[in-house]
Design an enzyme around this catalytic site. Structure first.
Site, PDB file in Angstrom:
ATOM      1  N   GLU A  50       1.393  -0.485   1.237  1.00 22.33           N
ATOM      2  CA  GLU A  50       0.151  -0.238   1.993  1.00 22.33           C
ATOM      3  C   GLU A  50      -0.895   0.446   1.110  1.00 22.33           C
ATOM      4  O   GLU A  50      -2.071   0.071   1.136  1.00 22.33           O
ATOM      5  CB  GLU A  50       0.437   0.623   3.229  1.00 22.33           C
ATOM      6  N   ASN A  54      -4.381  -1.251  -0.294  1.00 21.18           N
ATOM      7  CA  ASN A  54      -5.689  -0.650  -0.014  1.00 21.18           C
ATOM      8  C   ASN A  54      -6.550  -0.570  -1.278  1.00 21.18           C
ATOM      9  O   ASN A  54      -7.754  -0.828  -1.223  1.00 21.18           O
ATOM     10  CB  ASN A  54      -5.514   0.748   0.580  1.00 21.18           C
ATOM     11  N   ARG A 109      -7.548  -7.500   8.838  1.00 21.16           N
ATOM     12  CA  ARG A 109      -6.789  -6.272   8.615  1.00 21.16           C
ATOM     13  C   ARG A 109      -6.577  -5.634   9.984  1.00 21.16           C
ATOM     14  O   ARG A 109      -7.436  -5.759  10.875  1.00 21.16           O
ATOM     15  CB  ARG A 109      -7.544  -5.263   7.732  1.00 21.16           C
TER      16      ARG A 109
HETATM   17  N1  LIG Z   1      -8.298   2.934  -1.706  1.00 20.56           N
HETATM   18  C1  LIG Z   1      -9.300   2.794  -0.825  1.00 20.56           C
HETATM   19  N2  LIG Z   1     -10.596   2.708  -1.270  1.00 20.56           N
HETATM   20  C2  LIG Z   1     -11.617   2.583  -0.391  1.00 20.56           C
HETATM   21  N3  LIG Z   1     -11.464   2.530   0.950  1.00 20.56           N
HETATM   22  C3  LIG Z   1     -10.210   2.615   1.441  1.00 20.56           C
HETATM   23  C4  LIG Z   1      -9.062   2.753   0.594  1.00 20.56           C
HETATM   24  N4  LIG Z   1      -7.960   2.816   1.360  1.00 20.56           N
HETATM   25  C5  LIG Z   1      -8.385   2.731   2.630  1.00 20.56           C
HETATM   26  N5  LIG Z   1      -9.726   2.606   2.699  1.00 20.56           N
HETATM   27  C6  LIG Z   1     -10.544   2.548   3.929  1.00 20.56           C
HETATM   28  O1  LIG Z   1      -9.756   3.054   5.012  1.00 20.56           O
HETATM   29  C7  LIG Z   1      -9.651   2.077   6.047  1.00 20.56           C
HETATM   30  C8  LIG Z   1      -8.303   2.196   6.738  1.00 20.56           C
HETATM   31  O2  LIG Z   1      -7.245   1.827   5.856  1.00 20.56           O
HETATM   32  P1  LIG Z   1      -5.895   1.259   6.479  1.00 20.56           P
HETATM   33  O3  LIG Z   1      -4.974   0.921   5.367  1.00 20.56           O
HETATM   34  O4  LIG Z   1      -5.418   2.216   7.513  1.00 20.56           O
HETATM   35  O5  LIG Z   1      -6.359  -0.064   7.250  1.00 20.56           O
HETATM   36  P2  LIG Z   1      -6.793  -1.465   6.638  1.00 20.56           P
HETATM   37  O6  LIG Z   1      -6.464  -1.534   5.189  1.00 20.56           O
HETATM   38  O7  LIG Z   1      -8.223  -1.708   6.975  1.00 20.56           O
HETATM   39  O8  LIG Z   1      -5.877  -2.477   7.451  1.00 20.56           O
HETATM   40  P3  LIG Z   1      -4.314  -2.783   7.176  1.00 20.56           P
HETATM   41  O9  LIG Z   1      -3.819  -1.758   6.207  1.00 20.56           O
HETATM   42  O10 LIG Z   1      -3.653  -2.636   8.515  1.00 20.56           O
HETATM   43  O11 LIG Z   1      -4.275  -4.159   6.645  1.00 20.56           O
HETATM   44  C9  LIG Z   1      -9.898   0.741   5.359  1.00 20.56           C
HETATM   45  O12 LIG Z   1     -10.378  -0.246   6.263  1.00 20.56           O
HETATM   46  C10 LIG Z   1     -10.958   1.129   4.320  1.00 20.56           C
HETATM   47  O13 LIG Z   1     -12.249   1.198   4.884  1.00 20.56           O
HETATM   48 MG   LIG Z   2      -4.609  -1.015   4.474  1.00 23.69          MG
END
Ligand SMILES: Nc1ncnc2c1ncn2[C@@H]1O[C@H](COP(=O)(O)OP(=O)(O)OP(=O)(O)O)[C@@H](O)[C@H]1O
Ligand SMILES: [Mg+2]
Length: 169
Positions: A50, A54, A109
């Site tokens: 995960e 990200n 996502r």
């Molecule tokens: N490394 C990162 N750099 C920039 N923004 C990030 C990063 N990690 C997370 N985010 C932000 O935080 C939000 C939430 O992250 P999360 O992993 O909970 O959900 P997601 O990636 O959108 O969906 P999923 O992980 O369920 O596929 C993301 O949509 C993004 O906007």
């Molecule tokens: Mg994610």
């Protein structure tokens, strides 16, 4: 090597989606030194997956430019994992961590990445600076003795149930 930790490793790789599996498997191989259960190892793999996903998808907006750094450290029965990028950063960490929050709903996502990391690891700390990058630090203790003790108790319980059945006859 003389330091605070029993063992340490570092990885740095291009933010390409192929490297998600590389990171997940490498950390799992390193973590296996703690002799985790299959479930504990699966938890670690999922959390790493995960966090690295990200970085690949959000930090660099899937542009495949930039690097991801993964560090893992072992101390006693605990693994500490740091996953960092130098991408766009997160404006509001509290909102980003909320279950179902995603900035990319069009990419299908589900917004559950951080929630999954938090439920599978003992501690998750997110630090981020806009335009500079994001660092996720996670920690998990391998509860080896408790697991063995629980299994022993289960066996004793099963055996006493069997004895009960025997005397009923
Ligand atoms: N490394 C990162 N750099 C920039 N923004 C990030 C990063 N990690 C997370 N985010 C932000 O935080 C939000 C939430 O992250 P999360 O992993 O909970 O959900 P997601 O990636 O959108 O969906 P999923 O992980 O369920 O596929 C993301 O949509 C993004 O906007
Ligand atoms: Mg994610």
């Amino acid at each position: 090597m003389k330091g605070l930790y029993d063992n340490e490793m570092k990885l740095e790789f291009a933010c390409k989606s192929n490297n998600e599996a590389f990171a997940r498997i490498s950390v799992a191989a390193f973590a296996s030194q703690l002799d985790p259960t299959i479930e504990e190892l699966a938890d670690i793999k999922t959390a790493v997956s995960e966090a690295v996903t990200n970085c690949i998808i959000h930090a660099y907006d899937g542009l495949e430019e930039g690097t991801v750094k993964v560090e893992a450290k072992l101390k006693d029965n605990t693994i500490y994992i740091e996953i960092a990028d130098t991408g766009k950063g997160i404006e509001n960490i509290e909102i980003a961590k909320k279950p179902l929050y995603t900035s990319k709903p069009n990419l299908e996502r589900s917004g559950m990445g951080f929630t999954i990391m938090e439920s599978f690891m003992d501690e998750v700390i997110v630090e981020s600076i806009v335009h500079l990058g994001t660092k996720v630090t996670m920690k998990k203790s391998i509860k080896k003795e408790q697991t063995i003790q629980k299994k022993q108790e289960e066996i004793v319980e099963q055996n006493s149930e069997k004895e009960g059945e025997f005397y009923d006859i």
